[in-house]
Design an enzyme around this catalytic site. Structure first.
Site, PDB file in Angstrom:
ATOM      1  CD  GLU A  28      -3.188   2.463  -5.635  1.00  0.00           C
ATOM      2  OE1 GLU A  28      -4.209   2.305  -6.450  1.00  0.00           O
ATOM      3  OE2 GLU A  28      -3.399   2.832  -4.627  1.00  0.00           O
ATOM      4  CG  HIS A  32      -7.217  -2.760   3.611  1.00  0.00           C
ATOM      5  ND1 HIS A  32      -8.587  -2.708   3.293  1.00  0.00           N
ATOM      6  CD2 HIS A  32      -6.684  -1.361   3.400  1.00  0.00           C
ATOM      7  CE1 HIS A  32      -8.594  -1.719   2.668  1.00  0.00           C
ATOM      8  NE2 HIS A  32      -7.679  -0.993   2.742  1.00  0.00           N
TER       9      HIS A  32
END
Lengths: 464, 329
Positions: free
Chosen positions: A198, A267
């Site tokens: 990322e 998450h």
């Protein structure tokens, strides 16, 4: 020509120091770069180098002297064969400028800074909430997922510099199928599968934007964008300012944000308030498919970095979307979903689903709620919120994120500053609970904001 | 640091040697002046000087063409001067004045020039590496043969994002030269105290990126290696790594007393390896320039630097209204 050597500032905070030791004496020749003294700063003992060449004509401050102010002449350097000038600092000579600091001659207040975004006094406000499309426009039903895909495809067709990059966006057809079909239409140079990396691809995206492209960077979820947040904030959001306006960064960072279902703490976080805090970013968080489409198209065209926060649970929901060839929604314009007179409920993203459900229940209890979707969190359409609160005199905010430093906290402060006299009750913030998201189904349900909690909050501000 | 190999009998032309001499001298004198202005309180905050490392950027800039891009860390003054940015604009940014490249809003560490394709000036160690690969991606996407030079230090070489970038740059064949300016100290931590993997260019092997170690104190060796790297990139063969063995004479920043190394170590490099002395010896040795000629050059450089300092002192501070501009495009 004689040159005064001044007591140097050798750290960002040094105002005075100790002349610990002279390494040269009067009559010595010095070369540029030669260490001539040791100086104790507030941090360390530093070596002090000569800048100019010459001969030490006179030492003005003896070694061991403490509290020597920065810019005090400490020695005089003369050229070969030159006489030492009469003692005392005799005005600046060539090599050394007058000992005036940049700060001391700064204009104190030659003009007032521009007004901040929020002004203190109550002022007249006008709601921006005009309709997004003309009455009678043909509509079609589509999911949020389809709306996002259509927005990207339309913008990629219109502008060859727009491309999509991220994990599984191409051959896999998107982890959440948002990019389904795009690889087939646009090819691998414009729909680029990245490795799981990322910070790397976020930084590459920012560089590509500086190089003249318009990247859409998809994060599989915004939880993983925490790996990349340095580039979103330090590189994308701040560089236009730091470059004096030379380097705008037209990039969209998009992906699902907030809790999905049963995926636990790492998450399931809503980042709306984090990104909304950063000047230089645009922050968008749509609820409906029409807003998802119209705002994503605006985001791709915007010359600034846009954080576009989607929601996995909303991806499959269907809404009416105007069937127009080029439909966009501007940033900074809230939408009034439901008009009402007793209380204003302000929300955004999936919070809107809960807010609208709560409004239905409240109607049955005889409470008329006005429901406003902010849609963009930077800029925020304060005026539409204030105009509504001035009408209803009560406000409840709804969001999924953590309670501390929430968007609701910020709105409460703005309402207090600009509409205090209109309030009949304190503003109440409905948020997610102040806990990491639990996995167990019953605990997860407890951690999330619910329509029932919103109903309770509204009743409390209505004293019912 | 390896002994200097290159070209005591070089075939390099007089004009080329004089160009390198001037450019390196400009950086050194500029940095000395910046250090002086910092001492006078005219420059604030952090100020990282490039003295000692001049040959790296001067040698590599000699390999560039119009359209090539470059970016670096916060030790950026030398890179800006070498790519043709004005000394006045750089110095005025250091003093936080409106005549600076960022109108005084960036400072020493954050300067940019779209015109000269200089993309910063980055304050977060290692962040410039993926950013540079992204600039290279924009040229790859457009299909031209421009190359991006990303400069970073031996300290940044331990950041994870460097290796994420290596991976993608080679995967996609991006035209980027990764220039590791190995000055052997990451602030106060010597390379030996930071890693067992001390051959930094060799780390590219894991990703399939070719590279080499270069005597970064020898501008001719730098130029020769740069030409090879650039040819590789322009031919569409993907990235290349150059590990430039170099040395900074000053502390990490103005407030660093540099107690982590001995004065003898610094003096030895200055005596034996100085990049400017090297070119000076070549010029004099080949009869290209007399001491008198070199003095004339020194004077010209000094005049440019003094002019930049005067400009940086006289340029006004930004209007207070500038606080609110350039936040959005």
């Amino acid at each position: 020509m004689a040159t005064e050597i001044l007591m140097p500032a050798l750290s960002p905070t040094m105002e005075e120091g100790t002349l610990a030791k002279w390494l040269v004496k009067e009559g010595d020749a010095v070369k540029s770069g030669q260490i001539i003294a040791e100086i104790e700063t507030d941090k360390a003992t530093m070596e002090f180098e000569a800048v100019d060449e010459g001969t030490v004509g006179k030492i003005l401050v003896a070694e061991g002297t403490q509290g020597v102010k920065v810019n005090t002449p400490i020695a005089v350097l003369v050229e070969e064969g030159e006489a030492v000038p009469a003692s005392g600092p005799s005005g600046a000579s060539s090599g050394a400028a007058a000992p005036s600091s940049a700060k001391s001659d700064a204009p104190q207040s030659d003009e007032p800074p521009a007004a901040p975004a929020v002004v203190a006094a109550p002022v007249a406000v006008v709601s921006n909430a005009s309709p997004d499309w003309a009455e009678g426009t043909a509509m079609k039903t589509m999911t949020v997922r389809e709306a996002l895909r259509e927005a990207m495809a339309e913008e990629m067709r219109a502008n060859g510099n727009v491309f999509l990059m991220g994990e599984e966006v191409g051959e896999y057809q998107g982890a959440y199928k948002i990019s389904q079909g795009l690889l087939d239409e646009f090819g691998p140079k414009r729909v680029i599968d990245t490795p799981i990396t990322e910070i790397g691809f976020a930084g590459i995206g920012v560089g590509a934007a500086w190089g003249g492209l318009s990247p859409i960077v998809e994060f599989m979820t915004f939880n993983f964008a925490m790996q990349a947040i340095d580039h979103i904030i330090n590189s994308a959001a701040k560089t236009n300012y730091m470059s004096g306006g030379q380097l705008p960064c037209p990039i969209v960072f998009r992906g699902p944000n907030g809790a999905a279902a049963r995926v636990a703490a790492q998450h399931s976080q809503d980042y709306a308030a984090w990104y909304a805090a950063i000047p230089g970013l645009r922050v968008v968080m749509p609820y409906s498919a029409a807003d998802a489409k119209g705002l994503l198209k605006s985001a791709i065209r915007d010359p600034n970095p846009v954080v576009f926060l989607e929601n996995e649970i909303l991806y499959g929901r269907s809404f009416e979307v105007p069937d127009l060839p080029d439909f966009t929604i501007p940033f900074g314009k809230a939408r009034i979903w439901r008009e009402g007179s007793d209380v204003t409920i302000v929300s955004f993203g999936i919070g809107m689903a809960h807010a609208l459900e709560a409004a239905d229940q409240l109607a049955k209890d005889g409470i008329s709620a006005e429901v406003i979707d902010l849609r963009t969190l930077r800029p925020i359409d304060y005026d539409t919120v204030l105009a509504s609160v001035m009408k209803t005199n009560r406000c409840v905010t709804v969001e999924e994120g953590f309670p501390v430093g929430s968007i609701g906290n910020h709105l409460s402060a703005v309402i207090m500053e600009r509409a205090f006299d209109y309030l009949d009750a304190p503003v109440v913030n409905c948020t997610g609970k102040d806990v990491p998201m639990p996995y167990a189904a019953n605990l997860e349900k407890l951690a999330l904001i619910t329509p029932a909690e919103i109903v309770t909050a509204v009743k409390s501000v209505c004293y019912r | 640091m390896a002994a200097r190999k290159s070209s005591e009998k070089s075939n390099v032309s007089k004009d080329e040697l004089l160009k390198y001499y001037r450019e390196m001298l400009l950086i050194r004198r500029f940095e000395e002046k910046a250090g002086q202005l910092y001492g006078m309180g005219l420059i604030g905050g952090f100020c990282h000087l490039y003295i000692g490392q001049e040959a790296v950027v001067v040698g590599l800039e000699a390999c560039t063409k119009d359209g090539d891009k470059r970016l670096t860390s916060y030790r950026d003054h030398g890179h800006m001067l070498a790519c043709g940015m004005e000394a006045r604009g750089v110095m005025a940014e250091l003093t936080g004045r409106v005549g600076g490249y960022s109108k005084g809003k960036g400072g020493s560490m954050h300067m940019f020039s779209r015109e000269k394709h200089f993309y910063g000036g980055h304050g977060i160690v290692g962040a410039q590496v993926p950013l540079g690969a992204g600039l290279a991606m924009s040229d790859w996407y457009k299909g031209n043969d421009n190359v991006t030079f990303v400069y970073f230090g031996d300290g940044a070489a331990n950041q994870g994002q460097v290796y994420e970038t290596y991976n993608m740059a080679e995967l996609w064949g991006l035209p980027v030269v990764f220039v590791i300016e190995n000055n052997q100290y990451a602030m106060g931590t010597s390379m030996k105290r930071a890693t067992k993997s001390t051959t930094l260019f060799g780390r590219g092997t894991a990703y399939g990126i070719p590279g080499e170690q270069v005597d970064g104190m020898d501008v001719l060796a730098v130029k020769a290696a740069g030409e090879k790297a650039v040819a590789h990139c322009r031919a569409g063969k993907g990235p290349y790594i150059l590990e430039m063995m170099t040395y900074r004479y000053r502390g990490h920043s103005m407030s660093d007393p540099a107690k982590y190394r001995t004065r003898e170590e610094v003096e030895k490099i200055k005596q034996e390896k100085d990049a400017i002395d090297h070119v000076r010896d070549l010029l004099v040795g080949a009869g290209h320039a007399s001491e008198e000629d070199l003095k004339t050059i020194d004077k010209e450089i000094k005049a440019i630097v003094n002019d930049s300092a005067d400009f940086a002192k006289e340029s006004p501070e930004p209007q207070l209204s500038e606080l609110w501009t350039d936040i959005y495009a």
